[in-house]
Design a protein around this motif. Structure first.
Motif, mmCIF file in Angstrom:
data_model
loop_
_atom_site.group_PDB
_atom_site.id
_atom_site.type_symbol
_atom_site.label_atom_id
_atom_site.label_comp_id
_atom_site.label_asym_id
_atom_site.label_seq_id
_atom_site.Cartn_x
_atom_site.Cartn_y
_atom_site.Cartn_z
ATOM 1 N N TRP A 1 92.772 -57.159 -65.862
ATOM 2 C CA TRP A 1 93.532 -56.354 -66.827
ATOM 3 C C TRP A 1 94.528 -55.427 -66.167
ATOM 4 N N ASP A 2 95.057 -55.857 -65.026
ATOM 5 C CA ASP A 2 96.197 -55.202 -64.393
ATOM 6 C C ASP A 2 95.892 -53.763 -63.980
ATOM 7 N N GLN A 3 94.647 -53.518 -63.574
ATOM 8 C CA GLN A 3 94.252 -52.185 -63.123
ATOM 9 C C GLN A 3 94.121 -52.191 -61.600
ATOM 10 N N SER A 4 94.926 -51.386 -60.936
ATOM 11 C CA SER A 4 94.812 -51.289 -59.484
ATOM 12 C C SER A 4 93.565 -50.491 -59.119
ATOM 13 N N ALA A 5 93.111 -50.650 -57.892
ATOM 14 C CA ALA A 5 91.875 -49.987 -57.462
ATOM 15 C C ALA A 5 92.013 -49.577 -56.003
ATOM 16 N N ASN A 6 92.439 -48.348 -55.793
ATOM 17 C CA ASN A 6 92.668 -47.846 -54.433
ATOM 18 C C ASN A 6 91.339 -47.352 -53.852
ATOM 19 N N VAL A 7 90.554 -48.308 -53.359
ATOM 20 C CA VAL A 7 89.233 -48.015 -52.798
ATOM 21 C C VAL A 7 89.143 -48.623 -51.406
ATOM 22 N N VAL A 8 88.748 -47.821 -50.436
ATOM 23 C CA VAL A 8 88.510 -48.296 -49.070
ATOM 24 C C VAL A 8 87.015 -48.194 -48.793
ATOM 25 N N ALA B 1 75.846 -48.111 -57.148
ATOM 26 C CA ALA B 1 76.462 -47.148 -58.057
ATOM 27 C C ALA B 1 77.552 -46.345 -57.371
ATOM 28 N N ILE B 2 77.458 -46.158 -56.059
ATOM 29 C CA ILE B 2 78.514 -45.415 -55.362
ATOM 30 C C ILE B 2 79.797 -46.238 -55.307
ATOM 31 N N VAL B 3 79.689 -47.535 -55.074
ATOM 32 C CA VAL B 3 80.876 -48.388 -55.144
ATOM 33 C C VAL B 3 81.470 -48.329 -56.549
ATOM 34 N N SER B 4 80.606 -48.406 -57.563
ATOM 35 C CA SER B 4 81.095 -48.324 -58.940
ATOM 36 C C SER B 4 81.741 -46.971 -59.221
ATOM 37 N N THR B 5 81.178 -45.913 -58.660
ATOM 38 C CA THR B 5 81.774 -44.585 -58.812
ATOM 39 C C THR B 5 83.170 -44.557 -58.202
ATOM 40 N N ALA B 6 83.319 -45.210 -57.051
ATOM 41 C CA ALA B 6 84.643 -45.300 -56.426
ATOM 42 C C ALA B 6 85.624 -46.021 -57.343
ATOM 43 N N VAL B 7 85.158 -47.073 -58.015
ATOM 44 C CA VAL B 7 86.002 -47.781 -58.980
ATOM 45 C C VAL B 7 86.446 -46.826 -60.089
ATOM 46 N N GLY B 8 85.505 -46.034 -60.602
ATOM 47 C CA GLY B 8 85.840 -45.096 -61.662
ATOM 48 C C GLY B 8 86.844 -44.050 -61.226
ATOM 49 N N LEU B 9 86.700 -43.550 -60.007
ATOM 50 C CA LEU B 9 87.691 -42.613 -59.475
ATOM 51 C C LEU B 9 89.077 -43.243 -59.477
ATOM 52 N N ALA B 10 89.148 -44.503 -59.023
ATOM 53 C CA ALA B 10 90.441 -45.193 -58.962
ATOM 54 C C ALA B 10 91.017 -45.399 -60.362
ATOM 55 N N ILE B 11 90.185 -45.771 -61.320
ATOM 56 C CA ILE B 11 90.653 -45.976 -62.688
ATOM 57 C C ILE B 11 91.209 -44.677 -63.258
ATOM 58 N N ASN B 12 90.611 -43.557 -62.864
ATOM 59 C CA ASN B 12 91.051 -42.256 -63.376
ATOM 60 C C ASN B 12 92.033 -41.579 -62.418
ATOM 61 N N GLY B 13 92.778 -42.379 -61.664
ATOM 62 C CA GLY B 13 93.952 -41.883 -60.967
ATOM 63 C C GLY B 13 93.715 -41.259 -59.615
ATOM 64 N N MET B 14 92.541 -41.505 -59.003
ATOM 65 C CA MET B 14 92.288 -40.935 -57.690
ATOM 66 C C MET B 14 92.089 -42.045 -56.664
ATOM 67 N N LYS B 15 91.912 -41.671 -55.406
ATOM 68 C CA LYS B 15 91.611 -42.612 -54.336
ATOM 69 C C LYS B 15 90.191 -42.351 -53.854
ATOM 70 N N ALA B 16 89.531 -43.374 -53.352
ATOM 71 C CA ALA B 16 88.157 -43.207 -52.903
ATOM 72 C C ALA B 16 87.922 -43.955 -51.604
ATOM 73 N N MET B 17 87.121 -43.355 -50.741
ATOM 74 C CA MET B 17 86.612 -44.027 -49.554
ATOM 75 C C MET B 17 85.095 -43.984 -49.603
ATOM 76 N N VAL B 18 84.474 -45.122 -49.398
ATOM 77 C CA VAL B 18 83.020 -45.200 -49.308
ATOM 78 C C VAL B 18 82.665 -45.616 -47.888
ATOM 79 N N GLU B 19 81.840 -44.836 -47.232
ATOM 80 C CA GLU B 19 81.330 -45.238 -45.928
ATOM 81 C C GLU B 19 79.962 -45.867 -46.119
ATOM 82 N N MET B 20 79.875 -47.175 -45.825
ATOM 83 C CA MET B 20 78.562 -47.786 -45.722
ATOM 84 C C MET B 20 77.956 -47.289 -44.408
ATOM 85 N N GLN B 21 76.783 -46.716 -44.476
ATOM 86 C CA GLN B 21 76.215 -46.157 -43.251
ATOM 87 C C GLN B 21 76.142 -47.224 -42.158
ATOM 88 N N PHE B 22 75.779 -48.413 -42.542
ATOM 89 C CA PHE B 22 75.911 -49.613 -41.709
ATOM 90 C C PHE B 22 76.431 -50.717 -42.623
#
Length: 668
Positions: free
Chosen positions: A452-459, A409-430
């Protein structure tokens, strides 16, 4: 009054006080998807569309929820929510073209049905895996909350989807973070053919909200006025007091899961009982009985919708089929990144690999006020490797967020942030733990641009690698899980200088990037690194040292193993290539080096079968065969999980075998 308007109604509509004009608007919005579906069923039998997921009997939920939302607010529907799309006034020919796989649809023929999104109409369609969109709604709502926008996000799921882990993870995150999300469960009795009695044991799915400290409501999903009134009231409240709310809509699916499935598994008396609760006929009869809707008005509305359907169908049918264009297909997998180069300064300092990562995150947080960091223990604690230490104080809790242990769900949350115009970084603990978030990465994040031509600025940062006696669950080299997936970029640096410049570039890139960081390098490798902000181009390998005898191609810790081995064995004239980026891969540099030396040894920490080393070997064989003076050789770790004990781990890793194979190749 005509006879068919005299039976008792299933719902008490009179207790709702809406102006007549609003009642007529709701009726027209309710009738439209029903008439479209009836036409689609005819076209399906005629073979003019390939598949259909019917929402007949459930229209009041889609229409009522959508009409209660503001146009600028996002809705995330399922494949039975035609009323969401029609109530947002999407031109019908675009929907019809979408279902026929034509260019005027929303996916250029690349996906079907409702598997699409559109920023123009603030709709984000589902994928077949169902669950991830709930977390995406969390991310969209989080962006609204961070920006102090009083907006609500609505997301749909079926009763079957509530059994998925993503459902529970998304509700937990929304509750912990007080996100303004309305979770809409359409409880329609069956998950394909499996009845609710075999899917859950609680009396109502709304009861599950209590476990998350969340407000919930049960709504009659076939009563358009109850749906509209209650959702309007709840949405208004959530805008002023951000929080998640779980709604369970009681309804019934009167067609098959999809038309080919049929409904033989449904008892006939149950089907008849729900037919009496039909949302369209009941509401129509009420309006006629109250003289709000006349026979002439009904005919006019029906004719108008019918004419619109026919006219837009002709537009869609007359449109030529999509033509395959190889260039377009390949170009649309990734968003084109802007050519912004930030050159390094000459003012440097010697820092560790781990410090370079921290500097990049810090500098990128300054340059991108819309960048949000998420991960387990990354806030007050600073992360298990202390990379984000101090960032909570500098950037605040909105942007540096501890997460529950729910990678999917955190990865999906990052996707949602990107769809709504923000950038996201997710740190996998390992990096090993990414397996719990695998689905939204490879099926949602990677395919957004192409679909559908949606960019996703997620690291997604991936601390990885063996050599630190961490055992089989904290040591894997799992980069090959992702290099195969079109739409993802994969970076794996070996030096602090590269780590900082490439991670800065990753934060600028509009595509999803997996950034692998070898744990054994964090505090063992130091290098002079520019103090100021700079970026390095993604997809470019580096020549660490030039030579004529053999090309050694590697990345990550393998670069250091190769350097140490060459020094220990006093081997000279070896060309060492550090790939740095694994996707996109610098094929030109690899082939140029191999064509010069005629011999190549590919070194990876991964086990060999199905590894990136295998792919590079195939590329070399296909492109450089005539220049080869020896077989292409690979060396990697043993075909076992990563062991814990030091002696076993040393045997597992390929450093000694690398020396042997290199000597063999030199003498070949």
């Amino acid at each position: 009054m005509p006879e068919h308007f005299t039976r008792d109604l299933a719902f008490d509509y009179k207790k709702y006080d809406f102006p007549n004009q609003q009642l007529l608007e709701l009726f027209q919005a309710l009738l439209k998807p029903r008439m479209i579906e009836e036409k689609m069923l005819i076209l399906l039998r005629q073979g003019k569309i390939s598949k259909w997921f019917s929402g007949i009997g459930q229209e009041a939920i889609s229409v009522g929820v959508t009409m209660a939302m503001q146009e600028k607010e996002y809705i995330l529907p399922m494949h039975r929510n035609l009323g969401v799309f029609t109530s947002r006034n999407i031109p019908l020919y675009r929907l019809f073209s979408q279902w026929q796989g034509k260019a005027s649809g929303f996916t250029k023929g690349r996906d079907r049905s409702f598997h699409f999104g559109t920023q123009e109409y603030k709709i984000v369609g589902m994928i077949s895996h169902l669950g991830p969109q709930l977390g995406v709604a969390d991310g969209i709502a989080l962006a609204h909350k961070i920006r102090n926008e009083k907006q609500v996000t609505a997301v749909f799921t079926g009763e079957g989807g509530t059994s998925e882990g993503d459902f529970h993870e998304a509700l937990n995150i929304a509750s912990v973070w007080d996100l303004p999300v309305i979770f809409c469960i359409e409880n329609n009795g069956y998950g394909l053919s499996t009845p609710t009695t075999e899917q859950y044991r609680c009396e109502h799915l709304a009861d599950r909200a209590a476990g998350y400290g969340m407000e919930s409501h049960i709504i009659d999903g076939n009563n358009i006025l109850e749906v509209y009134a209650k959702v309007s009231e709840i949405a208004s409240s959530v805008r002023e007091n951000p929080r998640p709310v779980l709604l369970e809509f009681k309804t019934f699916r009167r067609r098959g899961h999809e038309e080919a499935s049929g409904t033989k598994y449904v008892p006939e008396d149950l089907m008849q009982a729900w037919e009496k609760k039909d949302p369209v006929t009941n509401f129509r009869e009420y309006l006629v009985s109250e003289n709000i809707l006349t026979e002439n008005q009904l005919q006019e509305i029906t004719d108008e919708i019918s004419s619109e359907i026919e006219a837009h169908l002709q537009l869609a049918f007359s449109e030529a089929p999509v033509e395959a264009n190889l260039k377009n297909e390949l170009q649309d997998v990734y968003e084109t990144a802007e050519e912004t180069k930030n050159f390094p300064s000459e003012d440097t300092q010697e820092i560790r690999f781990v410090d370079a990562i921290a500097q990049s995150i810090d500098e990128s947080m300054q340059r991108h006020p819309d960048l949000v960091l998420m991960g387990q223990d990354i806030a007050e604690y600073g992360g298990v490797f202390k990379i984000t230490e101090g960032m909570l104080e500098r950037y605040g809790k909105d942007r540096v967020r501890n997460t529950p242990i729910c990678e999917s769900a955190i990865v999906s949350t990052a996707v949602g942030l990107a769809i709504n115009g923000m950038k996201a970084m997710v740190e996998m603990q390992f990096g090993d733990f990414v397996s719990s978030g695998f689905n939204p990465i490879v099926n949602y994040l990677a395919k957004l641009k192409y679909r559908w031509d949606q960019s996703a600025n997620v690291v997604i940062r991936m601390p990885c690698g063996a050599g630190v006696e961490a055992g089989p669950f904290h040591s894997q080299s799992n980069e090959a899980w992702f290099t195969k997936v079109p739409g993802l970029k994969v970076i794996y640096p070996a030096f602090p200088y590269d780590a900082k410049g490439l991670l800065n570039a990753a934060f600028n890139d509009p595509n999803p990037v997996l950034f692998f960081e070898h744990k054994a390098l964090y505090r063992s490798i130091r290098q002079e690194v520019p103090k100021d902000y700079y970026t390095l181009e993604l997809g470019k390998a580096a020549v660490i040292q030039e030579g004529e005898k053999v090309s050694v191609v590697t990345y990550g810790a393998g670069v250091h193993w190769a350097l140490e081995s060459l020094q220990e064995e006093k081997i000279e004239d070896i060309e060492l290539i550090d790939l740095r980026c694994l996707q996109p891969l610098d094929v030109d540099m690899i082939c140029e080096s191999v064509s010069k030396t005629g011999k190549v040894l590919i070194l990876t920490e991964d086990s060999l079968f199905g590894s990136l080393a295998s792919e590079i070997s195939a590329i070399i064989t296909e492109n450089c065969f005539e220049n080869l003076d020896a077989p292409v050789l690979r060396v990697g770790s043993l075909e076992t999980p990563v062991p814990f004990a030091a002696a076993l781990e040393k045997q597992y890793l390929p450093k000694q075998r690398f020396k042997e194979k290199l000597q063999y190749l030199i003498e070949y």
